[in-house]
Structure formats: structure tokens, C-alpha cells
Design a protein around this motif. Structure first.
Motif, mmCIF file in Angstrom:
data_model
loop_
_atom_site.group_PDB
_atom_site.id
_atom_site.type_symbol
_atom_site.label_atom_id
_atom_site.label_comp_id
_atom_site.label_asym_id
_atom_site.label_seq_id
_atom_site.Cartn_x
_atom_site.Cartn_y
_atom_site.Cartn_z
ATOM 1 N N VAL A 1 -4.348 -3.508 -8.082
ATOM 2 C CA VAL A 1 -5.316 -2.519 -8.447
ATOM 3 C C VAL A 1 -5.637 -2.471 -10.115
ATOM 4 O O VAL A 1 -6.718 -2.444 -10.493
ATOM 5 N N LYS A 2 -4.447 -2.597 -10.972
ATOM 6 C CA LYS A 2 -4.591 -2.413 -12.247
ATOM 7 C C LYS A 2 -5.247 -3.594 -12.780
ATOM 8 O O LYS A 2 -6.411 -3.420 -13.579
ATOM 9 N N LYS A 3 -5.331 -4.822 -12.196
ATOM 10 C CA LYS A 3 -5.806 -5.950 -12.607
ATOM 11 C C LYS A 3 -7.321 -5.843 -12.230
ATOM 12 O O LYS A 3 -8.365 -6.039 -13.079
ATOM 13 N N CYS A 4 -7.668 -5.366 -11.025
ATOM 14 C CA CYS A 4 -9.191 -5.052 -10.690
ATOM 15 C C CYS A 4 -9.940 -4.165 -11.655
ATOM 16 O O CYS A 4 -10.869 -4.561 -12.109
ATOM 17 N N ILE A 5 -9.206 -2.879 -12.064
ATOM 18 C CA ILE A 5 -9.595 -2.122 -12.781
ATOM 19 C C ILE A 5 -9.973 -2.455 -14.310
ATOM 20 O O ILE A 5 -10.999 -2.323 -14.839
ATOM 21 N N SER A 6 -9.156 -3.455 -14.758
ATOM 22 C CA SER A 6 -9.181 -3.893 -16.125
ATOM 23 C C SER A 6 -10.114 -4.912 -16.349
ATOM 24 O O SER A 6 -10.614 -5.243 -17.495
ATOM 25 N N THR A 7 -10.306 -5.948 -15.067
ATOM 26 C CA THR A 7 -11.128 -6.717 -15.230
ATOM 27 C C THR A 7 -12.352 -6.901 -14.608
ATOM 28 O O THR A 7 -13.612 -7.584 -14.940
ATOM 29 N N GLY A 8 -12.532 -5.823 -13.572
ATOM 30 C CA GLY A 8 -13.778 -5.808 -12.978
ATOM 31 C C GLY A 8 -14.178 -6.643 -12.086
ATOM 32 O O GLY A 8 -15.267 -6.926 -11.467
ATOM 33 N N VAL A 9 -12.953 -7.798 -11.902
ATOM 34 C CA VAL A 9 -13.160 -8.706 -10.948
ATOM 35 C C VAL A 9 -12.355 -8.516 -9.602
ATOM 36 O O VAL A 9 -11.269 -8.093 -9.727
ATOM 37 N N PRO A 10 -12.895 -8.649 -8.477
ATOM 38 C CA PRO A 10 -12.083 -8.535 -7.163
ATOM 39 C C PRO A 10 -10.787 -9.382 -7.238
ATOM 40 O O PRO A 10 -10.897 -10.315 -7.705
ATOM 41 N N GLN A 11 -9.739 -8.773 -6.808
ATOM 42 C CA GLN A 11 -8.430 -9.398 -6.551
ATOM 43 C C GLN A 11 -7.808 -9.405 -5.329
ATOM 44 O O GLN A 11 -8.296 -8.722 -4.190
ATOM 45 N N THR A 12 -7.256 -10.379 -4.912
ATOM 46 C CA THR A 12 -6.722 -10.740 -3.603
ATOM 47 C C THR A 12 -5.246 -11.369 -3.570
ATOM 48 O O THR A 12 -5.026 -12.015 -4.725
ATOM 49 N N ALA A 13 -4.370 -10.632 -2.596
ATOM 50 C CA ALA A 13 -3.051 -11.307 -2.884
ATOM 51 C C ALA A 13 -2.340 -10.929 -1.827
ATOM 52 O O ALA A 13 -2.719 -10.049 -0.922
ATOM 53 N N ALA A 14 -1.429 -11.846 -1.323
ATOM 54 C CA ALA A 14 -0.390 -11.688 -0.210
ATOM 55 C C ALA A 14 0.855 -10.885 -0.739
ATOM 56 O O ALA A 14 1.555 -11.387 -1.825
ATOM 57 N N VAL A 15 1.459 -9.816 -0.328
ATOM 58 C CA VAL A 15 2.388 -8.991 -0.833
ATOM 59 C C VAL A 15 3.441 -8.720 0.220
ATOM 60 O O VAL A 15 2.999 -8.606 1.404
ATOM 61 N N LYS A 16 4.723 -8.961 -0.019
ATOM 62 C CA LYS A 16 5.828 -8.558 0.658
ATOM 63 C C LYS A 16 6.328 -7.212 0.359
ATOM 64 O O LYS A 16 6.792 -7.215 -0.831
ATOM 65 N N ILE A 17 6.527 -6.374 0.885
ATOM 66 C CA ILE A 17 6.858 -5.101 0.596
ATOM 67 C C ILE A 17 8.313 -5.167 0.526
ATOM 68 O O ILE A 17 9.147 -5.613 1.318
ATOM 69 N N ARG A 18 8.908 -4.619 -0.712
ATOM 70 C CA ARG A 18 10.387 -4.961 -1.025
ATOM 71 C C ARG A 18 10.945 -3.916 -0.153
ATOM 72 O O ARG A 18 10.922 -2.814 0.002
ATOM 73 N N GLY A 19 12.390 -4.161 0.400
ATOM 74 C CA GLY A 19 13.210 -3.451 1.343
ATOM 75 C C GLY A 19 12.522 -3.407 2.566
ATOM 76 O O GLY A 19 13.305 -2.570 3.457
ATOM 77 N N LYS A 20 11.388 -3.999 3.062
ATOM 78 C CA LYS A 20 10.944 -3.934 4.464
ATOM 79 C C LYS A 20 10.644 -5.159 4.654
ATOM 80 O O LYS A 20 10.226 -6.115 4.020
ATOM 81 N N ASN A 21 10.618 -5.608 6.010
ATOM 82 C CA ASN A 21 10.074 -6.757 6.437
ATOM 83 C C ASN A 21 8.672 -6.823 6.857
ATOM 84 O O ASN A 21 8.195 -6.885 8.037
ATOM 85 N N GLN A 22 8.013 -6.286 5.865
ATOM 86 C CA GLN A 22 6.405 -6.233 5.945
ATOM 87 C C GLN A 22 5.540 -7.041 5.177
ATOM 88 O O GLN A 22 6.142 -7.138 3.841
ATOM 89 N N TYR A 23 4.647 -7.771 5.604
ATOM 90 C CA TYR A 23 3.896 -8.776 4.909
ATOM 91 C C TYR A 23 2.409 -8.168 4.799
ATOM 92 O O TYR A 23 1.847 -7.951 6.046
ATOM 93 N N LEU A 24 1.882 -8.145 3.714
ATOM 94 C CA LEU A 24 0.415 -7.482 3.867
ATOM 95 C C LEU A 24 -0.448 -8.432 3.019
ATOM 96 O O LEU A 24 -0.121 -9.064 1.993
#
Length: 337
Positions: free
Chosen positions: A62-85
Motif C-alpha cells: 500500500v505504501k508503495k502505491c501511495i508513494s509512486t501512484g502506480v498500481p501494485q500487485t503481489a502474492a503474499v504469505k501471511i506470516r504465522g499462518k498457512n494463508q496465501y493472498l
């Protein structure tokens, strides 16, 4: 802030939606976003995005999108959980607003993992008997003189390995039919105490060979159940047989049956090797075996078949276990099935 009709539409979307301000405060989030991140309270208003989601990798996007004004996309694994977003962050229609779209890929990743493991396990289970048969065939094909006893031993080994392949093929076919509801239940009115006693008697010899104590506790005057006798016997045989197999000599196995509300509860507990906590969620998967039991003679299909049989009867099946102390398998059957 989106209008009421737009908010209603967002509430119906499966993907999580956040509308953030330029200070990363949450102006709006839909129900899917709250579910994905386990947010219980209403976090819209002055609550920051990082405070709500508690993940710095998501916040950094979110910070990167706000600072650059460019849409951002990423795959994220939530730490401590077996959760992929899968996260997408882009500037909103209103100046100083940002949209975060979150897709939970955890279930998809889990299914892919099950598929990979299933293919690997099927290959492993079939490769061992096939390799053994092939080795014997090559030995016979070499033309070396073989006496009668060795020849008979080779034939016996071929029969044993062929039986394993046939058993796995039959169980896979049966499991496939159960999963696709092609295997109709043959229901009849049965007395539970007699059914359980018959199963225990069939396994008594195996238990005696390992010097195990079998304890049977069936609540008196249980109501008759309308069930598929062969199938429920199959479930009990699978569970009790596993308890015998994974309990050391001198141990004990307890089988209890009692009425619980509108259901009959079956419980099989043992003093065996137990199951590691991280293995428990997968114990009912096809071909899944606890690592320490990887080379046992079973096919790894018994519990998967049992789960489908119990589910087909409208019941539930689960396990509780502590590694090194034993396991307890439970399943219920409704009285009004």
C-alpha cells in the motif's frame, strides 16, 4: 466514500475490498476482507490498514502505491499462518483514496498440494509392488537354474504383490464411486451393540497376537439405526485395525458407543504412537500416511473411504491425538437418517 448501492454490491464480492485514505486509514472494507484477515470489530474510520491486517508486507505494498501512484500487485504469505493472498493496490476514483483488492488463494494452494501429494503417493504405492514383480521376472528370465522351493517362493511373492495392486485398484475404484455418490447405500435396521461386538470379535485374534487389551463399552438400550451394515462395519474395521497396528504390545484399545443428543457417537481410542499435530488435518486424505508409518502394508485409503461412508450417512468423523501418547477417532451417525 462509495454510495449505499455500491457498498451493497461490494459486500457480495468474494474478494476482500478495502478503501483507504492517503494516511492508510480504512474508510471502508467489505465482509470478505474482514473474513480473510480475521477482523472481528468494525475497523472502518480512523483505524489504520496495518493495525487491521497486522501484516507488514501487505502494508508495504500500500505504501508503495501511495508513494509512486502506480498500481501494485503481489502474492503474499501471511506470516504465522498457512494463508496465501493475492493483493492488488491501485489509486481510487476519488483523490487521496486507494483500493486494495485481496483474493485468498489458500484453498487453491491446499488443493494443489493435495493433488501433487496424491500423484506422488499413488506412484509410490504402485511402484513398490511393480518393481518387485519386475525384479522377479528378470531373475527368471536370466535362465539361471532355480530349484523348486525358490520357484515356489518367487510365485508366492508375485501373488502377494499382485494382490496389493488389486486391493489398491479396488479401493481407488470404491473411493471414486463414494466421492461421486455413485455407490448407493443398502440400508437396513440394525442393532448397534451386535454390530460392534461382531467387528471386535473379527479383530480379537489380531489384538491377542500383539497382547493388546480390547475394552468394549456400549451404552445399554441404544436405539436401532437404519444404516448400511457393510459400510459401517468397514469404518469400524478400518479404525480399530489402525489402532491395533499402531499400538505397541501390552497397550490397550477402547471402543465406546453411546447416545449423544440425536446421534450415536462411536469412539475408538488407543495408547499407540499417536499422530503429530501438523499431520492431523490431512489424516483423512487419499493415500496420506503419517511419516513414521510410511512403509506399513496399508494402502492409505482406509480413512479416506471411512470419511466418505460416514458423510454419506449424514454423520461426522474426526480425530484427536497426542504424538507418543495415543489417538482417539470419533464418528457420529444420526438416529433419524
Amino acid at each position: 466514500m462509495p454510495d449505499t448501492g455500491y457498498l451493497y454490491l461490494l459486500s457480495l464480492i468474494d474478494e476482500g475490498i478495502f478503501v483507504l485514505g492517503e494516511r492508510r486509514e480504512i474508510r471502508y472494507m467489505n465482509q470478505a476482507a474482514a473474513r480473510i484477515f480475521g477482523i472481528e470489530d468494525d475497523k472502518s474510520g480512523n483505524t489504520s490498514f496495518i493495525e487491521a491486517v497486522r501484516d507488514y508486507e501487505c502494508d508495504a505494498l500500500v505504501k508503495k502505491c501511495i508513494s509512486t501512484g502506480v498500481p501494485q500487485t503481489a502474492a503474499v504469505k501471511i506470516r504465522g499462518k498457512n494463508q496465501y493472498l493475492d493483493l492488488k493496490v491501485c489509486p481510487g476514483a476519488e483523490t487521496g483514496s486507494y483500493i486494495v483488492i485481496v483474493k485468498d488463494l489458500s484453498e487453491k494452494r491446499h488443493l494443489e498440494e493435495i493433488r501433487r501429494d496424491f500423484i506422488s503417493n499413488v506412484s509410490h504405492e504402485f511402484r513398490t509392488p511393480i518393481s518387485s514383480i519386475k525384479l522377479i521376472a528378470e531373475t527368471l528370465d536370466d535362465g539361471a537354474p532355480i530349484d523348486g522351493e525358490v520357484y515356489k517362493d518367487f510365485l508366492q511373492k508375485i501373488n502377494v504383490e499382485a494382490d496389493k495392486l488389486a486391493r489398491m485398484t479396488d479401493e481407488l475404484t470404491e473411493l471414486s464411486r463414494l466421492e461421486n455418490s455413485e455407490q448407493a447405500l443398502i440400508k437396513d435396521t440394525l442393532k448397534i451393540d451386535i454390530l460392534v461386538q461382531q467387528v471386535v470379535q473379527r479383530l480379537q485374534a489380531q489384538s491377542d497376537r500383539k497382547e493388546l487389551t480390547l475394552n468394549l463399552d456400549v451404552e445399554p438400550e441404544l436405539p436401532d439405526l437404519i444404516i448400511d451394515q457393510y459400510r459401517i462395519e468397514q469404518v469400524l474395521l478400518n479404525i480399530i485395525h489402525n489402532a491395533i497396528k499402531f499400538t505397541a504390545s501390552g497397550g490397550s484399545i477402547s471402543i465406546a458407543v453411546k447416545k449423544q443428543g440425536n446421534e450415536i457417537l462411536f469412539a475408538v481410542s488407543d495408547t499407540g504412537i499417536g499422530i503429530p499435530a501438523d499431520e492431523l488435518p490431512r489424516i483423512f486424505e487419499r493415500f496420506y500416511k503419517v511419516n513414521k508409518a510410511r512403509d506399513d502394508e496399508g494402502t492409505g485409503l482406509g480413512l479416506a473411504i471411512s470419511r466418505h461412508i460416514v458423510t454419506a450417512h449424514g454423520g461426522k468423523i474426526w480425530v484427536e491425538s497426542v504424538e507418543g501418547k495415543g489417538s482417539a477417532f470419533f464418528f457420529t451417525l444420526p438416529m433419524d437418517f
